[in-house]
Design a protein around this motif. Structure first.
Motif, PDB file in Angstrom:
ATOM      1  N   ALA A  36       0.822  -1.216   0.000  1.00  0.00           N
ATOM      2  CA  ALA A  36       0.000   0.000   0.000  1.00  0.00           C
ATOM      3  C   ALA A  36       0.851   1.260   0.000  1.00  0.00           C
ATOM      4  N   VAL A  37       1.976   1.250   0.698  1.00  0.00           N
ATOM      5  CA  VAL A  37       2.809   2.453   0.754  1.00  0.00           C
ATOM      6  C   VAL A  37       3.898   2.469  -0.311  1.00  0.00           C
ATOM      7  N   ALA A  38       3.971   1.430  -1.118  1.00  0.00           N
ATOM      8  CA  ALA A  38       5.004   1.334  -2.146  1.00  0.00           C
ATOM      9  C   ALA A  38       4.622   2.115  -3.405  1.00  0.00           C
ATOM     10  N   ASN A  39       4.288   3.373  -3.208  1.00  0.00           N
ATOM     11  CA  ASN A  39       3.893   4.251  -4.297  1.00  0.00           C
ATOM     12  C   ASN A  39       4.256   5.676  -3.882  1.00  0.00           C
ATOM     13  N   HIS A  40       4.884   6.403  -4.769  1.00  0.00           N
ATOM     14  CA  HIS A  40       5.343   7.767  -4.487  1.00  0.00           C
ATOM     15  C   HIS A  40       4.214   8.645  -3.943  1.00  0.00           C
ATOM     16  N   ASN A  41       3.080   8.641  -4.607  1.00  0.00           N
ATOM     17  CA  ASN A  41       1.957   9.489  -4.183  1.00  0.00           C
ATOM     18  C   ASN A  41       1.389   9.059  -2.835  1.00  0.00           C
ATOM     19  N   ARG A  42       1.316   7.762  -2.605  1.00  0.00           N
ATOM     20  CA  ARG A  42       0.788   7.281  -1.333  1.00  0.00           C
ATOM     21  C   ARG A  42       1.733   7.629  -0.186  1.00  0.00           C
ATOM     22  N   LEU A  43       3.029   7.557  -0.441  1.00  0.00           N
ATOM     23  CA  LEU A  43       3.993   7.979   0.581  1.00  0.00           C
ATOM     24  C   LEU A  43       3.806   9.452   0.911  1.00  0.00           C
ATOM     25  N   ARG A  44       3.578  10.275  -0.108  1.00  0.00           N
ATOM     26  CA  ARG A  44       3.346  11.706   0.117  1.00  0.00           C
ATOM     27  C   ARG A  44       2.091  11.936   0.951  1.00  0.00           C
ATOM     28  N   ILE A  45       1.046  11.173   0.666  1.00  0.00           N
ATOM     29  CA  ILE A  45      -0.210  11.295   1.412  1.00  0.00           C
ATOM     30  C   ILE A  45       0.016  10.932   2.878  1.00  0.00           C
ATOM     31  N   VAL A  46       0.692   9.818   3.124  1.00  0.00           N
ATOM     32  CA  VAL A  46       0.940   9.385   4.498  1.00  0.00           C
ATOM     33  C   VAL A  46       1.794  10.411   5.237  1.00  0.00           C
ATOM     34  N   GLN A  47       2.847  10.904   4.596  1.00  0.00           N
ATOM     35  CA  GLN A  47       3.691  11.929   5.218  1.00  0.00           C
ATOM     36  C   GLN A  47       2.878  13.169   5.565  1.00  0.00           C
ATOM     37  N   LEU A  48       2.036  13.595   4.647  1.00  0.00           N
ATOM     38  CA  LEU A  48       1.209  14.780   4.868  1.00  0.00           C
ATOM     39  C   LEU A  48       0.277  14.588   6.063  1.00  0.00           C
ATOM     40  N   LEU A  49      -0.362  13.431   6.146  1.00  0.00           N
ATOM     41  CA  LEU A  49      -1.293  13.179   7.245  1.00  0.00           C
ATOM     42  C   LEU A  49      -0.569  12.993   8.576  1.00  0.00           C
ATOM     43  N   LEU A  50       0.625  12.444   8.549  1.00  0.00           N
ATOM     44  CA  LEU A  50       1.402  12.345   9.784  1.00  0.00           C
ATOM     45  C   LEU A  50       1.787  13.740  10.284  1.00  0.00           C
ATOM     46  N   LYS A  51       2.041  14.646   9.346  1.00  0.00           N
ATOM     47  CA  LYS A  51       2.427  16.020   9.700  1.00  0.00           C
ATOM     48  C   LYS A  51       1.228  16.815  10.225  1.00  0.00           C
ATOM     49  N   THR A  52       0.093  16.703   9.544  1.00  0.00           N
ATOM     50  CA  THR A  52      -1.066  17.543   9.882  1.00  0.00           C
ATOM     51  C   THR A  52      -2.025  16.879  10.863  1.00  0.00           C
ATOM     52  N   GLY A  53      -2.044  15.578  10.899  1.00  0.00           N
ATOM     53  CA  GLY A  53      -2.938  14.857  11.802  1.00  0.00           C
ATOM     54  C   GLY A  53      -4.199  14.370  11.132  1.00  0.00           C
ATOM     55  N   GLU A  54      -4.934  15.274  10.476  1.00  0.00           N
ATOM     56  CA  GLU A  54      -6.215  14.902   9.885  1.00  0.00           C
ATOM     57  C   GLU A  54      -6.572  15.900   8.798  1.00  0.00           C
ATOM     58  N   MET A  55      -7.056  15.379   7.673  1.00  0.00           N
ATOM     59  CA  MET A  55      -7.430  16.253   6.555  1.00  0.00           C
ATOM     60  C   MET A  55      -8.563  15.613   5.761  1.00  0.00           C
ATOM     61  N   THR A  56      -9.312  16.475   5.063  1.00  0.00           N
ATOM     62  CA  THR A  56     -10.332  15.988   4.133  1.00  0.00           C
ATOM     63  C   THR A  56      -9.683  15.715   2.780  1.00  0.00           C
ATOM     64  N   VAL A  57     -10.414  15.065   1.895  1.00  0.00           N
ATOM     65  CA  VAL A  57      -9.919  14.798   0.549  1.00  0.00           C
ATOM     66  C   VAL A  57      -9.565  16.104  -0.151  1.00  0.00           C
ATOM     67  N   ASN A  58     -10.434  17.099  -0.047  1.00  0.00           N
ATOM     68  CA  ASN A  58     -10.170  18.386  -0.699  1.00  0.00           C
ATOM     69  C   ASN A  58      -8.922  19.058  -0.148  1.00  0.00           C
ATOM     70  N   GLU A  59      -8.735  18.992   1.168  1.00  0.00           N
ATOM     71  CA  GLU A  59      -7.546  19.594   1.772  1.00  0.00           C
ATOM     72  C   GLU A  59      -6.275  18.886   1.319  1.00  0.00           C
ATOM     73  N   ILE A  60      -6.332  17.566   1.243  1.00  0.00           N
ATOM     74  CA  ILE A  60      -5.177  16.801   0.769  1.00  0.00           C
ATOM     75  C   ILE A  60      -4.875  17.166  -0.680  1.00  0.00           C
ATOM     76  N   CYS A  61      -5.911  17.245  -1.493  1.00  0.00           N
ATOM     77  CA  CYS A  61      -5.760  17.573  -2.916  1.00  0.00           C
ATOM     78  C   CYS A  61      -5.133  18.956  -3.094  1.00  0.00           C
ATOM     79  N   GLU A  62      -5.509  19.911  -2.259  1.00  0.00           N
ATOM     80  CA  GLU A  62      -4.940  21.254  -2.338  1.00  0.00           C
ATOM     81  C   GLU A  62      -3.448  21.258  -2.031  1.00  0.00           C
TER      82      GLU A  62
END
Length: 101
Positions: free
Chosen positions: A22-48
């Motif tokens: 699941a994490v063996a993808n560049h974009n998915r790693l970015r998503i996980v890193q972002l959520l670890l940094k921010t804690g919680e986000m909506t789809v729109n916030e992640i997309c922004e």
């Protein structure tokens, strides 16, 4: 350092492989890193936050990460909030990063 058991149950190995896949993808790693940094986000916030984001592809990535128990979600009205499912995910990300030094 604790040495992992050489023999793991097939079920445990399958779960481990599912998380790594699941994490063996560049974009998915970015998503996980972002959520670890921010804690919680909506789809729109992640997309922004992500460059060149297509919401349909992002939703696919989020679903794959959630299915592998990397992310969790909660609904509040019409919005779905995503966050890291477990503290251990941060440890996994740190381990992967340390392997790249």
């Amino acid at each position: 350092m604790k040495v992992m058991e050489v023999q793991k149950s097939d079920e445990k190995l399958a779960k481990m492989a599912k998380i790594l896949k699941a994490v063996a993808n560049h974009n998915r790693l970015r998503i996980v890193q972002l959520l670890l940094k921010t804690g919680e986000m909506t789809v729109n916030e992640i997309c922004e936050e992500l460059e060149n984001c297509e919401q349909s592809l992002l939703s696919h990535h989020l679903a794959a990460l959630k299915e592998a128990a990397v992310l969790s979600s909660r609904r509040e009205g019409r919005k779905i909030y995503y966050s890291s499912a477990k503290k251990e995910i941060e440890n996994l990300m740190n381990c992967i990063e340390n392997c790249c030094k």
